[in-house]
Design an enzyme around this catalytic site. Structure first.
Site, PDB file in Angstrom:
ATOM      1  CB  THR A   1      -0.925   0.021   1.241  1.00  0.00           C
ATOM      2  OG1 THR A   1      -1.295   1.371   1.532  1.00  0.00           O
ATOM      3  CG2 THR A   1      -0.236  -0.526   2.471  1.00  0.00           C
TER       4      THR A   1
ATOM      5  CB  SER B   1      -3.367   1.869  10.738  1.00  0.00           C
ATOM      6  OG  SER B   1      -3.118   1.058   9.596  1.00  0.00           O
TER       7      SER B   1
ATOM      8  CE1 TYR C   1      -3.512  -3.588   4.952  1.00  0.00           C
ATOM      9  CE2 TYR C   1      -3.731  -1.200   4.887  1.00  0.00           C
ATOM     10  CZ  TYR C   1      -3.565  -2.402   4.232  1.00  0.00           C
ATOM     11  OH  TYR C   1      -3.467  -2.424   2.875  1.00  0.00           O
ATOM     12  CG  HIS C   2      -1.207   1.709   6.634  1.00  0.00           C
ATOM     13  ND1 HIS C   2      -2.293   2.319   7.236  1.00  0.00           N
ATOM     14  CD2 HIS C   2      -1.462   1.704   5.311  1.00  0.00           C
ATOM     15  CE1 HIS C   2      -3.159   2.668   6.295  1.00  0.00           C
ATOM     16  NE2 HIS C   2      -2.686   2.312   5.125  1.00  0.00           N
TER      17      HIS C   2
ATOM     18  CE  LYS D   1      -0.975  -4.925   2.851  1.00  0.00           C
ATOM     19  NZ  LYS D   1      -1.114  -6.026   1.904  1.00  0.00           N
TER      20      LYS D   1
HETATM   21  P1  NAD Z   1     -10.203  -8.257   0.684  1.00  0.00           P
HETATM   22  O1  NAD Z   1     -10.296  -8.341   2.156  1.00  0.00           O
HETATM   23  O2  NAD Z   1     -11.451  -8.028  -0.097  1.00  0.00           O
HETATM   24  O3  NAD Z   1      -9.487  -9.568   0.098  1.00  0.00           O
HETATM   25  C1  NAD Z   1      -8.477 -10.264   0.776  1.00  0.00           C
HETATM   26  C2  NAD Z   1      -8.769 -11.754   0.638  1.00  0.00           C
HETATM   27  O4  NAD Z   1      -7.736 -12.494   1.300  1.00  0.00           O
HETATM   28  C3  NAD Z   1     -10.089 -12.156   1.286  1.00  0.00           C
HETATM   29  O5  NAD Z   1     -10.870 -12.885   0.361  1.00  0.00           O
HETATM   30  C4  NAD Z   1      -9.670 -12.999   2.494  1.00  0.00           C
HETATM   31  O6  NAD Z   1     -10.606 -14.017   2.788  1.00  0.00           O
HETATM   32  C5  NAD Z   1      -8.318 -13.539   2.047  1.00  0.00           C
HETATM   33  N1  NAD Z   1      -7.408 -13.863   3.172  1.00  0.00           N
HETATM   34  C6  NAD Z   1      -7.050 -13.066   4.212  1.00  0.00           C
HETATM   35  N2  NAD Z   1      -6.225 -13.723   5.047  1.00  0.00           N
HETATM   36  C7  NAD Z   1      -6.032 -14.959   4.514  1.00  0.00           C
HETATM   37  C8  NAD Z   1      -5.289 -16.115   4.922  1.00  0.00           C
HETATM   38  N3  NAD Z   1      -4.598 -16.139   6.067  1.00  0.00           N
HETATM   39  N4  NAD Z   1      -5.319 -17.218   4.124  1.00  0.00           N
HETATM   40  C9  NAD Z   1      -6.040 -17.223   2.973  1.00  0.00           C
HETATM   41  N5  NAD Z   1      -6.774 -16.172   2.553  1.00  0.00           N
HETATM   42  C10 NAD Z   1      -6.776 -15.055   3.315  1.00  0.00           C
HETATM   43  O7  NAD Z   1      -9.132  -7.109   0.333  1.00  0.00           O
HETATM   44  P2  NAD Z   1      -8.845  -6.365  -1.049  1.00  0.00           P
HETATM   45  O8  NAD Z   1      -9.477  -5.023  -0.981  1.00  0.00           O
HETATM   46  O9  NAD Z   1      -9.144  -7.261  -2.177  1.00  0.00           O
HETATM   47  O10 NAD Z   1      -7.286  -6.154  -0.935  1.00  0.00           O
HETATM   48  C11 NAD Z   1      -6.368  -7.143  -1.423  1.00  0.00           C
HETATM   49  C12 NAD Z   1      -4.948  -6.727  -1.132  1.00  0.00           C
HETATM   50  O11 NAD Z   1      -4.690  -5.475  -1.765  1.00  0.00           O
HETATM   51  C13 NAD Z   1      -4.674  -6.537   0.356  1.00  0.00           C
HETATM   52  O12 NAD Z   1      -3.439  -7.100   0.709  1.00  0.00           O
HETATM   53  C14 NAD Z   1      -4.647  -5.038   0.531  1.00  0.00           C
HETATM   54  O13 NAD Z   1      -3.766  -4.669   1.551  1.00  0.00           O
HETATM   55  C15 NAD Z   1      -4.192  -4.553  -0.831  1.00  0.00           C
HETATM   56  N6  NAD Z   1      -4.711  -3.199  -1.089  1.00  0.00           N
HETATM   57  C16 NAD Z   1      -6.061  -2.975  -1.213  1.00  0.00           C
HETATM   58  C17 NAD Z   1      -6.536  -1.689  -1.437  1.00  0.00           C
HETATM   59  C18 NAD Z   1      -8.006  -1.385  -1.578  1.00  0.00           C
HETATM   60  O14 NAD Z   1      -8.353  -0.201  -1.753  1.00  0.00           O
HETATM   61  N7  NAD Z   1      -8.884  -2.346  -1.538  1.00  0.00           N
HETATM   62  C19 NAD Z   1      -5.623  -0.622  -1.526  1.00  0.00           C
HETATM   63  C20 NAD Z   1      -4.243  -0.881  -1.393  1.00  0.00           C
HETATM   64  C21 NAD Z   1      -3.812  -2.174  -1.179  1.00  0.00           C
END
Ligand code: NAD
Length: 416
Positions: free
Chosen positions: A157, A195, A197-198, A201
């Site tokens: 991120t 945070s 979360y961050h 990362k």
């Molecule tokens: P999301 O929560 O919709 O999807 C994450 C998926 O990973 C979920 O389906 C969850 O069930 C699965 N998961 C989590 N822990 C797991 C584990 N231990 N084993 C197996 N599966 C697991 O999130 P997203 O919005 O699709 O984001 C995906 C990635 O992109 C994340 O790593 C997030 O940090 C990054 N990201 C997202 C955004 C955003 O705006 N959505 C922005 C920047 C970065």
């Protein structure tokens, strides 16, 4: 089917870790559609968190098996497979699976990704660290144990750089510094998480640096901006393929939340002054970026710059300017509210925070980013989706209940 397989013309076997999520699902379909063989690995924890929060996706997502079967029925490509596996807890099973399947590439979306959720309670802080850091380390350690040459693409991120912390353009992962003694070196940009979360990362980034240097893994870390939009052309092919849409205070990200609020006639809640500058990217561009990253694995090298880092960002914009675009488009007003977060725009010493980001590498690889100013059509698409499923909205869930620290919780009368 016609071959294409994204740029270099090679069809790869790809594990999409977290492929049931908001970004992972449309990316899995996109990679399958261009001719890659896709295996989704997900423990469905995101769906379980919804149950715990009493929230749900605005769109009625179908069970993982059903959406995969629907896609396989419509597509003439190699079928997508779904494996329910917890990357943080089922290490041996995962290594076994890698050995049997021998993937070329893995894309790692599988983490708890909401900053407000990570700050909500001691239990959610601890879960976020346990889940994210373990999952990432298990993937890295597993690649080494498998002995396979797997390219790992991870979703990081923009938040690892910190907000309101820079003086000038944020480069792609590395900065040039002069070390004590005068030597010049390119080092990872300092981590400055806002945070828990961050912070996970940032820890991921350190693990990547070590494994790239020590074990010569091929690693790409994508520092992604806030993703907006919901469906892509592929998820819109059938209602059972619909992508998830988070609008609740913990998981709903800013632009999608505004578009949903506009569709429901709820004033657009802007935290603090709205002067926070954030990076944005549309979900279609996320799919394109992953395609490009998969087609361009870095060469393994035992030095400081071994991890390929790209900023997966279309543009930056102030939150209140984004609210203004949505307000002008829909006629729904903006409303400034108390900021539950410990953010720079709130700090009297820091002026409103700035974020100027380089996305040169993706542009050189061919990305033509979707810009907010010219995205009225895509925004309308989201408000139409939100309109269609308005009956599923729980208005009490729209505003975040998570406070970043005790002082803020007390100020808002929300201690404990
Ligand atoms: P999301 O929560 O919709 O999807 C994450 C998926 O990973 C979920 O389906 C969850 O069930 C699965 N998961 C989590 N822990 C797991 C584990 N231990 N084993 C197996 N599966 C697991 O999130 P997203 O919005 O699709 O984001 C995906 C990635 O992109 C994340 O790593 C997030 O940090 C990054 N990201 C997202 C955004 C955003 O705006 N959505 C922005 C920047 C970065």
């Amino acid at each position: 089917p016609a071959a294409s397989a994204g740029g270099d013309g090679k069809s790869k076997k790809i594990f999409v870790l977290g492929g049931d999520g908001f970004c992972g699902w449309p990316v899995a379909l996109h990679l399958s559609d261009i001719g890659h063989e896709v295996v989704i690995v997900d423990n469905l924890s995101r769906r379980k968190i919804d149950v715990d929060l009493g929230a749900q996706s605005l769109t009625p997502i179908t069970p993982a098996e059903e959406r995969v079967a629907t896609w396989n029925g419509l597509s003439s490509r190699e079928p997508i497979r779904f494996v329910n596996l917890d990357l943080a807890l089922e290490y041996d099973r995962f290594v076994q699976m890698m050995r049997e399947e021998r993937p070329d590439t893995m894309i790692h979306f599988a983490e708890q990704r909401a900053a407000p959720y990570s700050q909500k309670t001691p239990a959610t802080k601890r879960y976020t660290v346990d889940n994210n850091v373990r999952a990432t380390h298990n993937v890295l350690c597993g690649i080494v144990e498998s002995g396979l040459d797997i390219h790992l693409v991870h979703l990081g991120t923009m938040g690892v750089y910190g907000y309101g912390n820079s003086g000038g353009e944020i480069p792609e992962g590395y900065i040039d510094v002069q070390l004590p003694g005068g030597r010049e070196r390119s080092i990872l940009h300092p981590a400055y998480p806002g945070s828990v979360y961050h912070a996970t990362k940032c820890l991921d980034a350190t693990l990547f640096q070590f494994y790239a240097k020590n074990d010569l893994l091929r690693l790409t870390d994508l520092h992604q901006g806030i993703v907006w939009g919901t469906n892509t052309d592929l998820t819109a092919r059938d209602e059972r393929l619909v992508n998830r849409f988070d609008y609740d205070g913990e998981y709903g990200t800013v632009l999608n939340r505004f578009l949903m609020q506009a569709a429901c006639g709820i004033p657009l809640t802007v935290y603090g002054t709205g002067g926070q500058t954030r990076a944005f990217i549309h979900i279609k561009d996320t799919c394109k970026c992953i395609e490009l990253a998969v087609a361009n694995p870095p060469e393994p090298k035992p030095d400081w710059g071994a991890v390929e880092i790209l900023n997966q960002v279309a543009q930056t914009a102030r939150v209140r300017d984004v609210a203004r675009i949505v307000s002008d488009l829909t006629g729904v007003e903006m409303q400034l509210t108390e900021n539950p977060r410990n953010e720079a725009a709130e700090n009297e010493l820091a002026a409103e925070n700035e974020l100027d980001v380089s996305n040169r590498k993706f542009k050189m690889l061919g990305l033509e980013p979707t810009l907010l100013e010219s995205a009225a059509g895509l925004m309308t698409e989201v408000t139409e989706v939100a309109n269609k499923y308005q009956h599923r909205v729980d208005r009490s869930k729209v505003v975040s209940k998570a406070y970043w620290n005790k002082e803020r919780a007390a100020a808002a009368g929300a201690a404990d």
